[in-house]
Design an enzyme around this catalytic site. Structure first.
Site, short mmCIF file in Angstrom:
data_model
loop_
_atom_site.label_atom_id
_atom_site.label_comp_id
_atom_site.label_asym_id
_atom_site.label_seq_id
_atom_site.Cartn_x
_atom_site.Cartn_y
_atom_site.Cartn_z
N HIS A 109 27.32 1.68 -15.85
CA HIS A 109 27.98 2.55 -16.82
C HIS A 109 28.71 3.73 -16.16
CE1 HIS A 109 26.99 0.94 -20.70
NE2 HIS A 109 25.67 1.07 -20.56
N GLY A 115 15.20 2.88 -23.28
CA GLY A 115 14.71 2.52 -21.96
C GLY A 115 15.29 3.45 -20.93
N ALA A 116 16.58 3.73 -21.07
CA ALA A 116 17.28 4.63 -20.15
C ALA A 116 18.59 5.04 -20.79
CB ALA A 116 17.53 3.95 -18.81
N GLU A 135 22.61 6.55 -19.71
CA GLU A 135 23.54 6.66 -18.58
C GLU A 135 24.25 8.01 -18.50
OE1 GLU A 135 25.98 4.58 -21.95
OE2 GLU A 135 23.93 4.59 -21.23
N ASN A 136 23.58 9.11 -18.81
CA ASN A 136 24.22 10.42 -18.67
C ASN A 136 24.87 10.50 -17.29
OD1 ASN A 136 22.70 11.21 -21.11
ND2 ASN A 136 20.96 11.25 -19.71
N HIS A 147 21.91 -1.55 -14.78
CA HIS A 147 22.60 -1.38 -16.06
C HIS A 147 23.19 0.03 -16.18
CE1 HIS A 147 22.89 -2.22 -20.54
NE2 HIS A 147 22.97 -0.89 -20.54
N GLU A 148 22.37 1.03 -15.86
CA GLU A 148 22.83 2.41 -16.02
C GLU A 148 23.88 2.78 -14.97
OE1 GLU A 148 20.39 2.08 -19.10
OE2 GLU A 148 21.96 3.55 -18.78
#
Length: 984
Positions: free
Chosen positions: A409, A369-370, A372-373, A405-406
């Site tokens: 992180h 979905g995504a 978190e770079n 969410h990302e």
């Protein structure tokens, strides 16, 4: 990472009707996740070091124009690996990276000689020798190396010019363990720093892992994006690196790219100018050094995308996407909420955002979905782009929660990183918990925090109630291979992690929880931890606040982290006795996993009695007597208030009767979350043979008066299991009639609220429940509903103007296609192919699986193997959508059995989530014949393998055994119950 379970139902979790799946898109991180399986020794890509085709590809031009050598590697063998360091999956603790300097040149057009898309690279890594060694192991996957001198692929120099440097004796690739092996003629000196240099070529494949390509159509042209997905172990596919989360370093990234394109990476651009390489005019973009970080958080992207931007307290926020999407304003919503969510987390963590920029980019092809770079978060288009004309309210909610969410992180996971993947649950479970807090900050009117109950707690209960579940954490030595790492990206890590952390925050209080979290992040910034480090800091916060707990944080939480499963509490309101027992969906299943606590938990019981305020008491043993839980007369006791505890609750029959009576007379006396809980607990207690199934069905009788979303959704989720078990039997018709009777008042309620469907409800939960009303009414044969949706769909066909509200499109599309024939399907397919908005394409893709025509479903299955028709990222969920359809289930099962070897090999690079695929296609299994087929499937494909679906296959077998027993024991009772209800 936020895993994307687009429309896939796993273990009957979030198991809504087909038409609702696209609207609600339950969770981003499913059982099994969308993590690619281990592909260390097989793949469909064409530039593989142990593949015959790659051995003839030595004419690919490396950066310096020299020759490229393909390694001869030891073939994969069933024999145990040797005890040599290069045959072990974990890096030795001899070297520690300090700084990487990496130059990459992705080609966005195919090589004229080979037809391959490639990238070339030049990398140096400065490392410190921690222990004397004459061996350098550095991760490498699917890279071809250039001979630098004397046939060697690496050169070694010393950082100190006067220091003695061993010579490189030999280099080779160890494919199984994914290493470039560099043997030296003497030992490196402890405490000295050295630099290892390599030049290499890789394929910019379309396998969604490492450095890969994404293609899309724009203005009649095919365009290519070079992008990355490194988690968990694919940075090694982009350049040689020490690819473990504890091996943090600083990265200097330079990207060469075509004029007219832009390059992005984790850090800010330092400079960009035109250069000439091998007669090609290209842009050279140099990025500033990164912070000290893990390899799995790296990202670099080349595209011709555009962006919108904002600046919040000195932090540059940008949203990138395809130019038409940005021009259409589809990035505006993401940009508007990113700043507020970032500021919320700064306050929550008491820590300034660690980077000068926060880029977010929507990619046409992306497996999760995504991701978190750090500083450059990648998303599926459906997870970042919002268009009011096409996106439903649930699409909007999903965007808000995934962004939260990302961004969570950026601190928890990126600034402070868990040492090894065995503690993945803390990283992902934490983000899965606080995503609701961040989204609530962005949209306080949504009441989104309550949705963790449906999206995580109820969802993971279904998995964790299996004997084949697993604890949250495991020993480091038990998680070694890429496939084993991939298996951790499941519902346990994400949703159970979120659930137990929410429980922890509740009994500590949010202020104490935040304080411990803040000191933890401050102490370990830019470093690595194990999960118990957080417990230490939470205990310090407990001590400072004077909070009274029956045990230490370690002692309490170890019972939830170190053993699988969860308890069911049984409360006898006559005697006050409270007992706990390991809850299993199949009470006859054999639990072979040992528990350090003999399956006993230290349980915080939040409970209320009729008309009293909430209390908390602790159950520390298998059973205890709590005098205050005695009830007399009409009093009832309700435990697990607001469902903040990770356990189920059963009562004596008298208390059940009083609760059911209260639901029937005035259901609002019971909190809305607990109404959803009573339904879910009862149905699952019945599946576990703890209470009669008739009692569970009784919890649905009051629903003709229920108007709130959560109890209805909980009921739909649980009745879906009944549909799966009985939609091929005589129970089905009676069940349909009962559901129609219960949902008709809800359908009428929303018809009146919306002035005959012409307006939209104001509240988000009402919008969701309006979808439920239409979906369940149409599904159960409500004539007015079916006429309504067919009219809306036919109006679209005849006028070519789609007036169906985005909130209702999925349910309308599905219902109309199910009721229609070839013409409706072909119309939807044509609209799917024309769709330029990803979320609209998803709604259509879901609805196409609703047809009742077997030949159309078979053709649709074949389409999943053609990436020009169905994108690789969507193949798994499309097959499972077809399997959700009772007509398509056997077709989908036959399809994957007949093509398993091809599917597993061709899509091994990352597009298929094998756990979701296996779970989704087999969840209806409830006969001995189907069980034998499933076991035979496991035997027949043992040599092919199941990758990240290995555990899911065992769980499917266990679930099928439980289903068989349940149907045998309950079919007649269920049939009788619905017959009796029809008489009333």
């Amino acid at each position: 990472m936020c895993f994307y379970i687009n429309l896939v139902l796993v273990f009957n979790m979030c198991s809504w009707s087909l038409s609702q799946q696209a609207e609600h898109e339950c969770k981003r991180h499913p059982a099994g996740g969308d993590t690619p399986p281990d592909t260390s020794t097989r793949s469909s890509t064409r530039l593989i070091l142990n593949d015959e085709k790659s051995k003839n590809n030595n004419n690919i031009s490396p950066t310096d124009g020299g020759s490229t050598t393909t390694a001869t590697t030891t073939p994969t063998s069933a024999e145990p690996p040797s005890n040599e360091p290069w045959d072990k999956y974990r890096l030795p603790k001899t070297l520690m990276p300090v700084v990487y300097t990496v130059e990459l040149w992705p080609r966005l057009t195919p090589d004229p000689k080979t037809g391959l898309y490639i990238f070339t690279g030049d990398s140096t890594v400065e490392f410190e020798c921690v222990e004397e060694t004459d061996l350098i192991l550095i991760h490498s996957l699917k890279l071809n190396y250039t001979n630098l001198s004397n046939g060697l692929w690496a050169t070694l120099t010393s950082v100190s010019p006067d220091a003695q440097v061993p010579s490189v004796k030999t280099t080779w690739l160890q494919n199984v363990t994914q290493y470039l092996v560099v043997q030296l003629d003497s030992k490196l000196t402890k405490g000295h720093k050295y630099t290892l240099a390599t030049k290499f070529t890789g394929e910019l494949a379309d396998d969604l892992g490492g450095f890969y390509r994404s293609e899309y159509e724009e203005d009649g042209k095919t365009k290519v994006v070079a992008t990355t997905q490194m988690q968990p172990a694919h940075a090694r596919k982009a350049f040689p690196c020490f690819d473990e989360p504890a091996m943090k370093a600083i990265f200097h990234i330079t990207v060469f790219h075509d004029p007219g394109t832009i390059a992005l990476s984790n850090s800010e651009e330092q400079e960009s100018n035109s250069v000439d390489i091998e007669g090609h005019k290209v842009m050279k973009t140099v990025f500033k050094p990164t912070e000290k970080m893990s390899t799995y958080l790296l990202a670099f992207i080349v595209s011709d995308f555009t962006f919108i931007n904002d600046t919040i307290d000195g932090v540059l926020i940008r949203v990138f996407a395809r130019t038409p999407a940005i021009k259409a304003g589809q990035g505006d919503y993401a940009l508007s909420i990113t700043g507020p969510i970032l500021k919320f987390f700064e306050k929550y963590y008491n820590s300034t955002y660690p980077l000068p920029k926060s880029d977010q980019i929507a990619l046409p092809d992306f497996n999760a979905g995504a991701m978190e770079n750090w500083g450059l978060i990648t998303y599926r288009e459906t997870a970042l782009l919002y268009d009011e004309a096409f996106s439903s309210s649930s699409n909007k909610e999903r965007i808000a929660t995934i962004i939260a969410h990302e961004l969570a992180h950026m601190w928890f996971g990126n600034l402070v990183t868990l040492r090894w993947w065995n503690d993945l649950w803390l990283n992902e479970g934490f983000a899965s918990y606080v995503e609701y807090l961040g989204a609530h900050e962005a949209e306080p009117d949504w009441n989104v925090k309550d949705l963790i109950v449906l999206g995580d707690v109820h969802r993971v209960f279904a998995v964790d109630a299996l004997a084949s579940s697993h604890p949250l954490t495991s020993l480091e030595e038990d998680v070694q291979t890429p496939a084993q790492i991939s298996e951790l990206f499941d519902a346990i890590s994400y949703s159970k992690g979120a659930s137990v952390l929410r429980m922890l925050s509740d009994f500590l209080t949010e202020e104490v929880f935040k304080k411990g979290l803040q000191t933890y992040l401050n102490k370990f910034a830019f470093g690595n931890t194990v999960y118990t480090d957080l417990w230490d800091h939470l205990q310090e916060a407990v001590n400072a606040a004077g909070t009274k707990l029956p045990h230490t944080v370690h002692e309490i939480m170890n019972t939830w982290v170190l053993q699988m499963g969860f308890p069911v509490l049984t409360i006898n309101t006559t005697t006050g006795e409270v007992s706990q027992k390991h809850f299993l969906l199949d009470p006859d299943s054999q639990v072979t996993a040992e528990s350090p606590f003999n399956y006993k938990w230290i349980v915080p019981i939040q409970w209320v009695k009729t008309g009293t305020s909430q209390e908390i008491q602790w159950l520390e043993e298998k059973s205890a007597t709590i005098e205050t839980m005695k009830a007399s007369g009409a009093e009832w006791v309700l435990a697990n208030y607001n469902l903040v505890g990770y356990y189920r609750v059963n009562y004596d029959q008298g208390n059940w009767d009083r609760l059911l009576n209260t639901l029937g007379i005035n259901h609002t006396l019971i909190q809305v979350i607990n109404r959803a809980q009573l339904v879910d607990d009862a149905f699952n207690l019945a599946r576990a043979q703890i209470i009669p199934t008739a009692l569970a069905l009784q919890t649905t009788k009051y629903l003709d008066k229920e108007r709130d979303y959560m109890p209805w959704q909980s009921t739909i989720n649980n009745l879906d299991f009944f549909y799966l078990m009985f939609d091929r039997t005589e129970v089905y018709g009676l069940m349909q009639n009962y559901v129609k009777k219960q949902v008709t008042p809800l359908f009428t309620y929303y018809k009146e609220m919306t002035s005959d469907w012409t307006t939209v409800p104001n509240k988000l939960m009402d919008q969701y429940n309006q979808v439920n009303a239409i979906s369940q009414a149409c599904k159960s044969g409500h004539t007015e509903c079916q006429t309504l949706v067919k009219k809306w769909f036919n109006d679209w066909i005849t006028t070519n103007i789609n007036r169906i509200h985005p909130n209702l499109r999925s349910t309308v599309y599905c219902s109309a296609i199910a009721a229609g024939g070839v013409a409706e399907w072909e119309f939807a397919w044509s609209k799917f192919k024309e769709a330029t908005i990803a979320i609209e394409a998803d709604k259509l893709r879901s609805a196409l699986a609703c047809t009742k025509e077997p030949w159309l479903l078979n053709r649709y299955l074949e389409y999943t193997l053609n990436s020009t028709l169905i994108r690789k990222q969507d193949a798994t969920s499309t097959i499972v959508l077809i399997a959700n359809n009772v007509v398509g289930q056997s077709l989908a099962w036959d399809f994957i059995r007949a093509r398993w070897s091809y599917i597993f090999t061709e899509y091994g690079g990352g597009s298929f989530s094998f756990a979701n695929l296996i779970n989704g296609v087999t969840k209806r299994f409830s006969t001995q014949f189907e069980l034998q087929q499933l076991k035979q499937f496991k035997i027949d494909n043992a040599d092919v393998g199941f990758g990240s679906g290995t555990m899911a296959l065992d769980q499917s077998i266990e679930r099928t055994v439980a289903n068989i027993k349940w149907v045998e024991q309950n079919k007649e009772n269920v049939l009788d119950w619905f017959i009796n209800e029809a008489k009333q």
